[in-house]
Write an enzyme that holds these catalytic residues in place. Structure first.
Site, PDB file in Angstrom:
ATOM      1  N   HIS A 115      -4.731   6.463  -6.147  1.00  0.00           N
ATOM      2  CA  HIS A 115      -5.289   6.919  -4.878  1.00  0.00           C
ATOM      3  C   HIS A 115      -5.476   8.432  -4.995  1.00  0.00           C
ATOM      4  CE1 HIS A 115      -3.562   3.365  -2.296  1.00  0.00           C
ATOM      5  NE2 HIS A 115      -4.232   2.963  -3.369  1.00  0.00           N
TER       6      HIS A 115
ATOM      7  N   ASN B 104       0.832  -1.201   0.000  1.00  0.00           N
ATOM      8  CA  ASN B 104       0.000   0.000   0.000  1.00  0.00           C
ATOM      9  C   ASN B 104       0.866   1.251   0.000  1.00  0.00           C
ATOM     10  OD1 ASN B 104      -2.619   1.601   0.612  1.00  0.00           O
ATOM     11  ND2 ASN B 104      -1.208   2.255   2.205  1.00  0.00           N
ATOM     12  N   GLU B 105       0.859   2.008  -1.106  1.00  0.00           N
ATOM     13  CA  GLU B 105       1.396   3.364  -1.244  1.00  0.00           C
ATOM     14  C   GLU B 105       2.912   3.483  -1.137  1.00  0.00           C
ATOM     15  OE1 GLU B 105      -2.539   5.980  -0.025  1.00  0.00           O
ATOM     16  OE2 GLU B 105      -0.869   5.930   1.396  1.00  0.00           O
ATOM     17  N   ASN B 106       3.642   2.382  -1.202  1.00  0.00           N
ATOM     18  CA  ASN B 106       5.092   2.505  -1.027  1.00  0.00           C
ATOM     19  C   ASN B 106       5.791   3.057  -2.262  1.00  0.00           C
ATOM     20  OD1 ASN B 106       4.714   1.563   1.522  1.00  0.00           O
ATOM     21  ND2 ASN B 106       5.438  -0.496   1.123  1.00  0.00           N
TER      22      ASN B 106
ATOM     23  N   SER C 180      -0.217  -0.493  -4.723  1.00  0.00           N
ATOM     24  CA  SER C 180      -1.397   0.339  -4.926  1.00  0.00           C
ATOM     25  C   SER C 180      -1.150   1.667  -4.225  1.00  0.00           C
ATOM     26  CB  SER C 180      -2.646  -0.331  -4.347  1.00  0.00           C
ATOM     27  OG  SER C 180      -3.798   0.454  -4.562  1.00  0.00           O
TER      28      SER C 180
END
Length: 856
Positions: A512, A449-451, A496
């Site tokens: 996102h 997530n978001e890395n 993501s």
């Protein structure tokens, strides 16, 4: 000689480990413990700490996370022989296991089970099992210090948000604190402990693949674990497939001596396919499953068995270049059909995960999956800062046709990805993939997530920039290799958001959208306001959200009487959004009145949140064909808090949940402003084309019809189209006194309630609304064999955002979430509800005394 499993349910006890280090324990008194559980919960039961959810008591128990703890139990064994083991379903997290004072082994991962052969250590009679749990906070810091001292790739300096103890402990990351959850790192034996006795052999992990057609061929592979005296025993595996209690296929296969894996193929005539919620062909149901039973036999006797379920379907992640070469699609095909993903992100349902697993009967998690399905959701993304979810979660998604996007649990941080850490990641991924891969609902494995976004935008600050994306070797090498080897039928996605040169590209991959919440204006839209969503033309929006208060029942659980106002310290403490509390309130004041009471805060923040997400999701559904998914942040909560959730920790639906029932309906009517005109658009998720009339009216709040236009609409199957445009420029001078309503009336039954929508020409706070004159009438009425009450609410004048509630009851827990709420009720119209009879509501008077009505 059947394999048996005994749950070591205790009694368990616990106490602080020796504060001088090592083992055994300190001289403090043992206290009773609950397993499965967490140390905070045990300390609460003993009165050592207060409930960390209450007021601001979270900070008063921070010391718990700095200490090592020991858990111990005794159990009896009648006979000891080869093939006996102890299995821990989940240990949180850094543990030493001792049996009869001998070290059995060590664990270092919360997410996977750990099993140890113990035949050599067990005794006939009484045995003592002890588990020493080290502080995940302290050990994580020791590991990052060692890593940096060794000169390995690191940030120039430690960043406790991105490169911190949590990055070095394989534990649910949200337990270290998040922007919606408390900092309760904790530890404990969080899943069941089992003593397994397999005298001959037992079944291990399994998987299947299906080739679909008029007859489905299903290929099963099952691992068989021979133990003790079973190395040469004759074994056979029987596989039986049933549907609705009728056997449709079965077969048996001999297990060759020395073999550890058995393959078996079965043909299923006229297979019934598994479909996502809302996507099944007419007269078929979503979530159709087959029951599978495996039986391992020896000399004709069953020595082990396993029951599960499978779904026959294909799921593909489709990425095809655009004709102009400027972008690429991102969408899911199920059984060859494109599916618009309508759903939400899922976080762990409690700050203490054991509480999600030990409820008697049907769990809170299963109830919420049902609520998601009833509101039109067809996908949930299991967010990468939490857990691989429980079997109850995946099974509920299987049954209700909810696609699962599964993140691996790496979130918003840099992670060590070389040396031993790469190997740890591989072991964890293998265990997780083997456990989850057979679920029909599983649609995607995602690396994190978001890395990638974090590294691209340098969240750690340019003065402390990472030398590379620490963790990239996991997402680009380790994890995809495991998925390709163990679950090749399921797509893998590196992170993501991910796609294009910018991880948040609108033209590639998933995006996102947090620009709106973080006050970044786009184009002509002012910063810090949710109309900015209208500028987003992404291919798949997998995270976006707007925060709101939890409901009054959740507040009741965590506030003292003196805390019950919007500006109290406790209310502020239960806002973790890190936005700045005044800024959060300013977002509400842009559209609605300023909250003066706790009830105001609940009401205004929730309808502001609902309107924000309605704005975004209606926009992306109008873009169907370019955009193929919208997953809002977030569906659920882990404690009482002001957050982005649709359902609070008390299972009370917010206004957003009720709005999702409308904006996720299979057929959607929505409005888009275009200068002085308003375009009416219909989005159709049904397979067949639609035709019907769209009626748009301009009306005053006292019921006067000012304008009416009717358009014939034709919409392709699985498509979207503009029905017509209405010029409302002449009404701008009276915009505070009217509303615009649209109704789509199809020419035939489409299997859903009337399709309608309403918008205003000014901000809701500026509407000149009179007292709505709301009245209610309650009568006893049975529905589908269940006793209950019919409630009719009538509005003398326009009631904007009509909120009804039952004082002291969560509508989710009551099962009343299927009723409309937070809707507009025009003058003279009625809203009909049905409520089940329950404890505390046994007569008409009980309902009338608890019913509360409010409008803007």
């Amino acid at each position: 000689m059947h394999t048996t499993t005994t749950i070591l349910s205790g009694p368990w006890r616990f106490k602080e480990a020796n504060p001088r280090g090592g083992y055994p324990t300190s001289d403090l008194t043992w206290m009773p413990a609950t397993v499965p559980g967490h140390v905070h919960l045990d300390l609460m039961k003993q009165g050592v700490i207060g409930d960390p959810f209450y007021r601001m008591q979270e900070r008063g128990c921070a010391w718990v996370d700095e200490i090592d703890w020991v858990y111990e139990t005794e159990f009896e064994v009648a006979d000891v022989h080869p093939g006996m083991s102890i299995r821990f379903g989940g240990l949180d997290t850094i543990a030493e296991i001792h049996l009869n004072s001998a070290l059995v082994g060590c664990t270092d991962n919360m997410f996977i089970p750990h099993e140890f052969g113990v035949s050599d250590l067990l005794r006939q009679g009484t045995n003592t099992l002890a588990v020493l749990l080290r502080s995940g906070l302290r050990v994580g810091q020791e590991r990052i210090d060692t890593w940096m001292e060794q000169g390995r790739d690191s940030l120039p300096k430690q960043d406790f948000a991105r490169w911190s103890p949590r990055s070095f402990v394989r534990k649910a990351q949200y337990m270290y604190g998040w922007d919606w959850g408390p900092e309760l790192v904790s530890c404990g034996i969080w899943q069941e402990v089992e003593l397994i006795d397999a005298p001959i052999a037992r079944l291990g992990d399994w998987h299947y693949s299906a080739t679909l057609g008029s007859t489905a061929r299903v290929d099963f592979s099952m691992s068989v674990l021979r133990v003790g005296g079973g190395s040469a025993a004759p074994l056979a595996l029987r596989v039986e497939v049933s549907q609705r209690d009728a056997i449709v296929a079965s077969a048996s296969t001999a297990v060759l001596a020395g073999s550890s894996e058995v393959s078996q193929s079965i043909e299923i005539p006229e297979p019934v396919l598994w479909w996502p919620n809302g996507a099944a062909p007419r007269d078929e149901l979503a979530g159709e499953l087959y029951d599978v039973r495996f039986e391992l036999t020896s000399d004709g006797h069953t020595i082990d068995s396993l029951d599960s379920r499978i779904g026959l379907r294909t799921i593909e992640l489709v990425r095809e270049p655009d004709a102009d070469g400027k972008g690429e699609s991102f969408l899911f095909h199920v059984n060859g059909e494109p599916i618009f993903a309508k759903g939400a992100n899922w976080i762990p349902d409690d700050s203490f995960p054991a509480r999600c697993l030990v409820e008697p009967g049907r769990t809170k998690v299963e109830d919420q999956i049902e609520m998601a399905a009833r509101a039109g959701h067809n996908m949930l993304r299991i967010w990468g800062g939490g857990l691989y979810e429980s079997e109850a979660f995946y099974s509920a998604c299987d049954e209700r046709g909810i696609l699962v996007w599964q993140d691996f649990p790496y979130g918003c941080g840099y992670y060590p990805d070389t040396h031993e850490y790469a190997e740890f990641a591989r072991i964890e991924a293998e265990a997780a993939v083997k456990r989850i891969r057979n679920h029909a609902s599983l649609a995607l494995w995602c690396g994190n997530n978001e890395n990638q976004e974090m590294y691209h935008y340098c969240w750690e600050g340019k003065a402390n920039k990472a030398p590379r994306l620490l963790g990239e070797k996991l997402y680009m090498e380790v994890l995809p290799e495991v998925v390709a080897r163990l679950d090749p039928k399921t797509a893998y996605w590196p992170g993501s958001p991910y796609g294009g040169g910018d991880p948040c590209s609108e033209d590639f991959g998933d995006k996102h959208n947090w620009n709106v919440w973080h006050s970044k204006g786009v184009g002509d839209f002012p910063p810090g306001d949710w109309p900015n969503y209208l500028a987003d033309r992404s291919r798949f929006v997998s995270e976006f959200g707007f925060a709101a208060s939890c409901g009054l029942n959740a507040w009741d659980a965590c506030l003292a009487p003196e805390d019950r106002h919007p500006e109290s310290l406790a209310v502020r403490w239960h806002d973790k959004t890190r936005k700045g509390y005044d800024k959060y309130l300013d977002y509400i004041r842009l559209h609605f009145p300023s909250p003066q009471s706790l009830e105001d805060l609940v009401y205004y923040s929730q309808i502001n949140q609902a309107e924000a997400l309605r704005c975004g999701i209606e926009n992306w559904r109008r873009l169907k064909g370019r955009c193929w998914g919208a997953l809002y942040w977030q569906f659920n909560d882990c404690w009482p808090v002001q957050s982005w959730s649709a359902i609070d920790s008390d299972v009370d639906p917010k206004a957003l949940y009720y709005a999702s029932r409308r904006f996720y309906s299979p057929v959607l009517l929505s409005f888009a402003k275009a200068g002085s005109a308003i375009d009416a658009m219909v989005t159709n998720d049904l397979r067949e084309p639609l035709q019907g009339d769209v009626r748009v009216t301009v009306e005053t709040f006292d019921g006067q019809l000012l304008k009416e236009e009717v358009f014939e609409a034709r919409i392709d199957g699985n498509g979207a189209a503009t029905a017509g445009s209405v010029d409302v420029g002449t009404f701008q001078v009276h915009r505070r006194d009217l509303f615009i309503r649209g109704v789509f009336e199809p020419y035939w039954d489409i299997g859903q309630p009337p399709v309608s929508n309403t918008i205003f020409l000014c901000e809701p706070k500026d509407l000149r609304l009179m007292n709505a004159g709301l009245t209610s009438a309650v009568v006893e009425q049975e529905q589908n064999g269940q006793e209950g009450f019919s409630v009719r609410i009538t509005a003398a004048r326009f009631a904007a955002y009509l909120w009804w509630r039952l004082d002291g009851y969560s509508l989710g827990a009551l099962g009343a979430y299927d009723q409309p709420n937070f809707e507009h009720l025009p003058a003279g119209e009625t809203l009909d509800l049905w409520l089940p009879r329950t404890d505390g509501m046994t007569c008409v008077g009980d309902v009338q005394s608890r019913l509360r009505l409010r409008s803007l």
